[in-house]
Design an enzyme around this catalytic site. Structure first.
Site, PDB file in Angstrom:
ATOM      1  N   LYS A  15       0.858  -1.182   0.000  1.00  0.00           N
ATOM      2  CA  LYS A  15       0.000   0.000   0.000  1.00  0.00           C
ATOM      3  C   LYS A  15       0.895   1.234   0.000  1.00  0.00           C
ATOM      4  CE  LYS A  15      -3.860   1.872   2.802  1.00  0.00           C
ATOM      5  NZ  LYS A  15      -4.702   1.602   3.984  1.00  0.00           N
ATOM      6  N   SER A  30      -9.649   1.600   3.053  1.00  0.00           N
ATOM      7  CA  SER A  30      -8.800   2.407   2.201  1.00  0.00           C
ATOM      8  C   SER A  30      -7.760   1.619   1.422  1.00  0.00           C
ATOM      9  CB  SER A  30      -8.090   3.461   3.042  1.00  0.00           C
ATOM     10  OG  SER A  30      -7.219   2.827   3.981  1.00  0.00           O
ATOM     11  N   SER A  70      -9.712  -0.871   7.195  1.00  0.00           N
ATOM     12  CA  SER A  70      -9.147  -0.705   5.855  1.00  0.00           C
ATOM     13  C   SER A  70      -8.434  -1.901   5.254  1.00  0.00           C
ATOM     14  CB  SER A  70      -8.205   0.481   5.824  1.00  0.00           C
ATOM     15  OG  SER A  70      -8.960   1.652   5.720  1.00  0.00           O
TER      16      SER A  70
HETATM   17  N1  GLN Z   1     -12.974   3.772   6.686  1.00  0.00           N
HETATM   18  C1  GLN Z   1     -12.385   4.174   7.925  1.00  0.00           C
HETATM   19  C2  GLN Z   1     -11.980   5.620   7.840  1.00  0.00           C
HETATM   20  O1  GLN Z   1     -12.303   6.200   6.868  1.00  0.00           O
HETATM   21  C3  GLN Z   1     -11.196   3.309   8.233  1.00  0.00           C
HETATM   22  C4  GLN Z   1     -10.020   3.632   7.437  1.00  0.00           C
HETATM   23  C5  GLN Z   1      -8.840   2.798   7.764  1.00  0.00           C
HETATM   24  O2  GLN Z   1      -8.952   1.738   8.371  1.00  0.00           O
HETATM   25  N2  GLN Z   1      -7.677   3.297   7.401  1.00  0.00           N
HETATM   26  O3  GLN Z   1     -11.373   6.178   8.707  1.00  0.00           O
END
Ligand code: GLN
Length: 489
Positions: free
Chosen positions: A77, A152, A176
């Site tokens: 990532k 994400s 994410s």
């Molecule tokens: N969707 C969650 C957020 O927007 C989690 C994101 C993540 O785990 N990085 O914060």
């Protein structure tokens, strides 16, 4: 060849039936073939990958004993630092950032001889659930290109699902890794907070962030975790605890194991097809001798509000460093204050700005006690819910997400988007390990089963996951966008 699991490829590499170079070439060809449509990668490191693969082959030829991941092509990532390789975090503010150092996991995988194919797309600074918040472009779901891959870590999930990379790493702050794993039909694991070093992971919310693997199956997940679960003195929250060999947990035995299913996670708001698939998986586990029982985690409803206070507070502090002075974008301006303002206003996207404002607000004097401190107290209650449940249960099973992958552009309202993480967020607040694995389909799209474990008990959730995987029956369905042959066999 990239159709293989890491485990099978490893065996062929060891027997010298294939070479790391052939495998890497196949992966790069796969990326050329499908990534124009999928857009999982921000950067492809073709030349470095080929050189690294040739070097691994030479070491193998010389008779050196190699790590199991040696010669396996993988992706990271783009919020995981890679020395000399662009690391954008999906943000325009870091459009040109080339880190002078490797993240701990990058270093570990490089030492293991894993081959870095490139860096994958994400929601800007890992803030989002669809990869639509990327500052560059949207990644597509391999099962249906009209839909999001989740986020994400959407790029990493899509790359593994489509067979571009044999495994990938993502980061999970509130879901994410697990949510995109569910949407793309792959296995994703968020380890216990502190199990994997965060050194070199660009910080979003430091008390919640954790790096973990995306793989095609559960055995591969254990193999990759083995390589990255290592104590690191450079991360003060890294656990001083030797990790077991996680593959030793994969024995198919779940007889007598007690699995709790929190009723709050199957309540209103969970799509019918998702519920059906998850209940089907629980039936399989019960038929193998596990005791599956309903439990309650009473503070579940407060997870999302507590998370969006804690995570944004930490983000507002972590993101203060992007000011145009030391790295990334700098908007030229006549004076310093103006330069800060212009850089941040041009460099950050809307979601990032929204979170910086919310976080700054809840940390400001007068509001700190009412919001931030309150959220910390709720966090403790959520943690206690799990603690109580784990006194009687070995693991907890839930859906990973309330629905399946949605259409690109379908969710415009941020609060609705945040609901994607209702089933995953409490796990981060409590610092627990949790895995998502495919457990069937709803309307032709993959559904994820989430297994949550006690702190540092990744072994148990891998054991349960493996037992289910061995007994769920063959899965011949392949994603629509995939490297020749598809990712699954
Ligand atoms: N969707 C969650 C957020 O927007 C989690 C994101 C993540 O785990 N990085 O914060």
């Amino acid at each position: 060849m990239t159709d293989l699991t890491v485990d099978l490829a490893m065996a062929l590499l060891e027997k010298k039936e294939i070479s790391a170079l052939e495998l890497t070439q196949a992966a790069l060809t796969g990326i050329e073939e499908v990534d124009g449509r999928l857009r999982a990668f921000i950067t492809v490191t073709r030349e470095q990958a080929l050189a690294a693969a040739a070097a691994v082959d030479a070491r193998r030829r010389s008779g050196e004993k190699l790590n199991p991941l040696a010669g396996i092509p993988m992706a990271l990532k783009d919020n995981i630092c890679t020395r000399g390789i662009l690391t954008t975090c999906g943000s325009r503010i870091l459009y040109n950032f080339v880190p002078p150092y490797d993240a701990a996991v990058t270093e570990l995988l490089r030492e293991a001889g894993a081959i870095l194919l490139g860096k994958t797309n994400l929601d800007e600074f890992a803030m989002g659930s669809s990869t639509e918040n990327s500052g560059f472009f949207v990644t597509r779901n391999p099962w249906d290109p009209e839909r999001v891959p989740g986020g994400s870590s959407g790029g990493s999930a899509a790359a593994v699902a489509a067979g571009e990379a044999m495994f990938a790493l993502g980061s999970d702050t509130g879901g994410s890794i697990r949510q995109p794993a569910a949407y793309c039909g792959v296995v994703g694991l968020k380890p216990t907070y502190g199990r994997v070093s965060r050194f070199g992971l660009v910080a979003f919310a430091s008390s919640l962030d954790q790096i973990g693997p995306f793989t095609k199956d559960v055995r591969d997940c254990a193999l990759v975790l083995n390589a990255i679960a290592v104590h690191d003195p450079r991360d003060s929250t890294s656990a001083h605890m030797p990790a077991p060999d996680y593959t030793t947990f994969l024995d198919g035995e779940v007889k007598g194991m007690r699995i709790g299913v929190p009723r709050e996670y199957l309540a209103a708001g969970i799509e019918e097809g998702v519920k059906e698939a998850v209940l089907g998986a629980l039936k399989v586990l019960a038929s193998l001798g596990a005791e599956v029982e309903e439990i309650s985690l009473p503070h579940t409803d407060y997870g999302i509000p507590a998370y969006y206070l804690v995570a944004t507070a930490e983000a507002s502090s972590n993101l203060a460093r992007y000011d145009g002075v030391q790295y990334g974008l700098r908007a030229e301006s006549a004076n310093l204050t103006d330069m800060y303002k212009k850089t941040r206003s041009q460099g950050f996207g809307d979601e990032v700005k929204r979170r910086i404002m919310l976080g700054t607000y809840s940390l400001s004097s007068g509001y700190y006690d009412a919001y931030y401190l309150k959220a910390l107290k709720v966090r403790t209650l959520i943690r206690q819910d799990f603690h109580r449940a784990f006194a009687s249960y070995h693991c907890i099973a839930t859906p990973t997400t309330p629905g399946v992958a949605f259409k690109i552009g379908a969710i415009a309202d941020p609060l609705t988007m945040y609901m994607n993480d209702v089933c995953t967020i409490a796990v981060n607040l409590a610092g627990l390990p949790a895995l998502s694995m495919p457990c069937g389909f709803s309307g032709g799209l993959p559904v994820g089963l989430q297994l949550i474990g006690k702190p540092f008990d990744e072994g148990t959730i891998l054991r349960v996951a493996f037992a289910y995987e061995q007994n769920r029956g063959p899965n011949h369905v392949r994603p629509r966008i995939s490297v020749r042959g598809g990712a699954f066999s």
